[in-house]
Design a protein around this motif. Structure first.
Motif: not given
Ligand code: ATP
Ligand code: MG
Length: 316
Positions: A197, A228, A230, A233-234, A247, A250, A255, A259-260, A284, A287-288, A291
């Motif tokens: 990341s 990644k 944040g 996006g990715a 991303a 949201v 946060p 990432g995990d 993606n 991850g959103a 958070v």
């Protein structure tokens, strides 16, 4: 899901969060917890919730904080047979308080906790012997006794024809330690999928810019680099080209663990045979969603939840 479950080796913790942002822990505070945590645990929980088969090699104490984790992982479908109970040590803990600027203050008990008691038990060897994929987090490389178990897992799973993913997930300063640097390089050289990341990309491959770092890593034999970014996006880079995802929009509540969850969803999708583009979209979304939930593992989603979210959500 070629050859058997995806497994990980690493720390299990509980997280206890300050209710209000501020600086440090120097006066009595309202706290909420315990929440199940530890980057490898969050990763493998998300992977299992996607419907991929999953297991973890870790250790907890003979206490409620350990039970909280084992129950959650087992409920979500993770094989917990290789989670050892270390009766002489408490389960690892992380007290976390968000700072007004969005940074975090921590009080950790990891190195001296049960989290460090990872040994080559019979159950660990058995799980490794039936695994088809190994995922490692950089943090696991700092656990002293875990290194021989990690090496055994890398060798065994590779020799069965299995695959290997690595999320560097470390502070750059750790690379100042020669032992750590050697382990880090050994793991990097064997990874099929790398999930850095932000600047972790440059910890993995010192370079002047992103394309240069990516080329170095592809030349090392890594076939998928999943970067990644944040709230931006990715991107996945392969020899054949790149895939970008902006991303999902949201409201960011907590946060920690994004990432995990992203990584767990990505590897689950790949294990289940989805193409890179689709795996990236699910990750993606994972991850959103992560958070938006308070607590590091609380935002892990099922495949149904992700699909509902992806059908309704707008992109940033
Ligand atoms: P961690 O703190 O868990 O180690 P990380 O730094 O490894 O996180 P991030 O890049 O922060 O990983 O987040 C992983 C993914 O989650 C991002 O690539 C993105 O897909 C998604 N994500 C993270 N933050 C947001 C956000 N604010 N809005 C939408 N999606 C987000
Ligand atoms: Mg990370």
């Amino acid at each position: 899901e070629a050859l058997g479950p995806a497994i990980t080796i690493g720390e299990i913790l509980v997280e206890i969060m300050a209710d209000a942002p501020g600086l440090g822990f120097l006066e009595p505070l309202a706290l909420t917890g315990p929440f199940p945590s530890g980057a490898p645990a969050i990763f493998i929980d998300q992977l299992a919730r996607m419907g991929a088969s999953a297991g973890i090699i870790a250790a907890v104490g003979a206490d409620d904080f350990g039970t909280v984790n084992i129950r959650r992982l087992a409920d979500d479908g993770v094989d917990v047979s290789a989670i050892a109970i270390a009766p002489q040590h408490p389960t690892g803990t992380a007290f976390v308080r968000y700072k007004p600027d969005g940074g975090r203050d921590f009080v950790f008990n990891i190195a001296l906790s049960a989290a460090g008691e990872i040994h080559p038990t019979e159950q660990a060897r058995a799980l490794i012997g039936r695994a088809g994929h190994l995922h490692l987090m950089g943090t696991a490389l700092t656990i002293p006794h875990a290194w021989p178990v990690i090496q055994y897992a890398m060798d065994t799973i590779r020799s069965r024809g299995g695959s290997f993913s690595f999320d560097p997930n470390v502070r750059k300063e750790l690379l100042a330690s020669p032992d750590f640097r050697e382990r880090f390089a050994a793991v990097l050289a064997r990874a099929d999928v790398l999930l850095p990341s932000g600047d972790e990309l440059f910890a993995a491959a010192p370079a002047a810019n992103e394309p240069e770092a990516v080329t170095k890593l592809l030349d090392l034999g890594i076939s998928e680099i999943v970067l990644k970014r944040g709230a931006s996006g990715a991107t996945v880079f392969t020899r054949a080209g790149r895939y970008d995802a902006t991303a999902y929009g949201v409201e960011e509540i907590d946060p920690t663990g994004a990432g995990d969850c992203f990584g767990g969803a990505y590897i689950a999708c790949r294990r289940l045979g989805l193409p890179i583009e689709q795996a990236l979209d699910y990750a993606n979304a994972a991850g959103a969603i992560a958070v938006t939930a308070r607590g590091p593992m609380e935002g892990a989603s099922t495949r149904d939840m992700l699909e509902a979210f992806m059908n309704n959500a707008g992109r940033m």
